[in-house]
Design an enzyme around this catalytic site. Structure first.
Site, PDB file in Angstrom:
ATOM      1  N   GLY A   1      -4.905  -9.123  -4.182  1.00 48.88           N
ATOM      2  CA  GLY A   1      -4.051  -9.488  -3.044  1.00 48.88           C
ATOM      3  C   GLY A   1      -3.497  -8.291  -2.292  1.00 48.88           C
ATOM      4  N   ARG A   2      -4.211  -7.187  -2.378  1.00 48.35           N
ATOM      5  CA  ARG A   2      -3.797  -5.964  -1.645  1.00 48.35           C
ATOM      6  C   ARG A   2      -2.425  -5.418  -2.087  1.00 48.35           C
ATOM      7  NH1 ARG A   2      -8.408  -6.561  -0.692  1.00 48.35           N
ATOM      8  NH2 ARG A   2      -9.502  -6.429   1.293  1.00 48.35           N
ATOM      9  N   THR A   3      -2.014  -5.769  -3.311  1.00 53.37           N
ATOM     10  CA  THR A   3      -0.731  -5.235  -3.797  1.00 53.37           C
ATOM     11  C   THR A   3      -1.013  -3.972  -4.630  1.00 53.37           C
ATOM     12  OG1 THR A   3      -0.875  -6.600  -5.763  1.00 53.37           O
ATOM     13  CG2 THR A   3       0.362  -7.503  -3.884  1.00 53.37           C
TER      14      THR A   3
END
Ligand SMILES: Cc1cc2nc3c(=O)[nH]c(=O)nc-3n(C[C@H](O)[C@H](O)[C@H](O)COP(=O)(O)O)c2cc1C
Length: 206
Positions: free
Chosen positions: A184-186
């Protein structure tokens, strides 16, 4: 769009307090993951008026407190480094979903160190380093091949001389960022900055 799902979370306590050792660990992981050349790093230089240029060079170990690489001193990068020693370098290991960024300034490695490394290289690489006027325009492939052949003949049965215009640099790091992909692009981004006695580590937003 790729999803980065390979890595477990990474936090400051898991990092080595010395970023050079942390880089060494990630390089070992990249080797183990079967990457062809995990030592390839994109090296950005800039002219004094701030025009950047980037190319890949090979990281060749830590000596004199920094990341070492070897190149032609009169190449485009060599001339830029002469005028402006500040650089940035980046490693990217796709199989590990990891990136490392390094910023700092370069200084020339002593000639004895460059000579030792030159001697350790295969003869063809020595011949090419001796013959090439890296980054200069050449009329044709044939002209270059002819110069290589001439030098191969000239030095047959002898050592290839150490080229005057070739040498090594040490990138003395002022900061490192260790990045790893997360779902999730974290992504995890952990920044080391050189302080007076030790390195300070902080997390950056993805
Ligand atoms: C995988 C890879 C490794 C390379 N390693 C080096 C290196 O260690 N030293 C070097 O001078 N050029 C190396 N090169 C070539 C450079 O990317 C570049 O073409 C050359 O240094 C000239 O750059 P310049 O004109 O900006 O000085 C490598 C290229 C690749 C793709």
């Amino acid at each position: 769009m790729p999803q980065y799902t390979r890595n477990p979370p990474l936090d400051i306590p898991e990092l080595d307090p010395d970023p050079l050792k942390q880089l060494d660990k990630w390089l070992a992981d990249a080797r183990e993951a079967g990457m062809i050349d995990p030592t390839a790093m994109a090296l950005g230089t800039a002219t004094p008026d701030g025009r950047p240029s980037v190319r890949i060079v090979l990281f060749k170990g830590f000596r004199h407190g920094g990341l070492n690489f070897y190149t032609h001193l009169l190449s485009r990068k060599g001339l830029e480094l002469e005028m402006n020693p500040f650089v940035a370098a980046t490693f990217w290991w796709d199989r590990l979903e990891r990136q490392v960024r390094v910023e700092g300034r370069v200084s020339r490695l002593p000639e004895t160190v460059a000579r030792d490394y030159f001697q350790s290289r295969p003869r063809e690489s020595q011949l090419s380093a001796y013959t090439s006027r890296q980054s200069q325009v050449v009329g044709s492939r044939e002209a270059l091949d002819a110069r290589m052949r001439d030098n191969a003949q000239k030095f047959e049965g002898q050592a290839i001389p150490f080229p005057d215009s070739w040498g090594g640099y040490s990138l003395e790091p002022e900061s490192f960022e260790f990045w790893q992909g997360r779902p999730g692009r974290t992504h995890d981004r952990l920044l080391y900055r050189r302080c007076v006695k030790a390195w300070k580590i902080e997390r950056l937003e993805p």
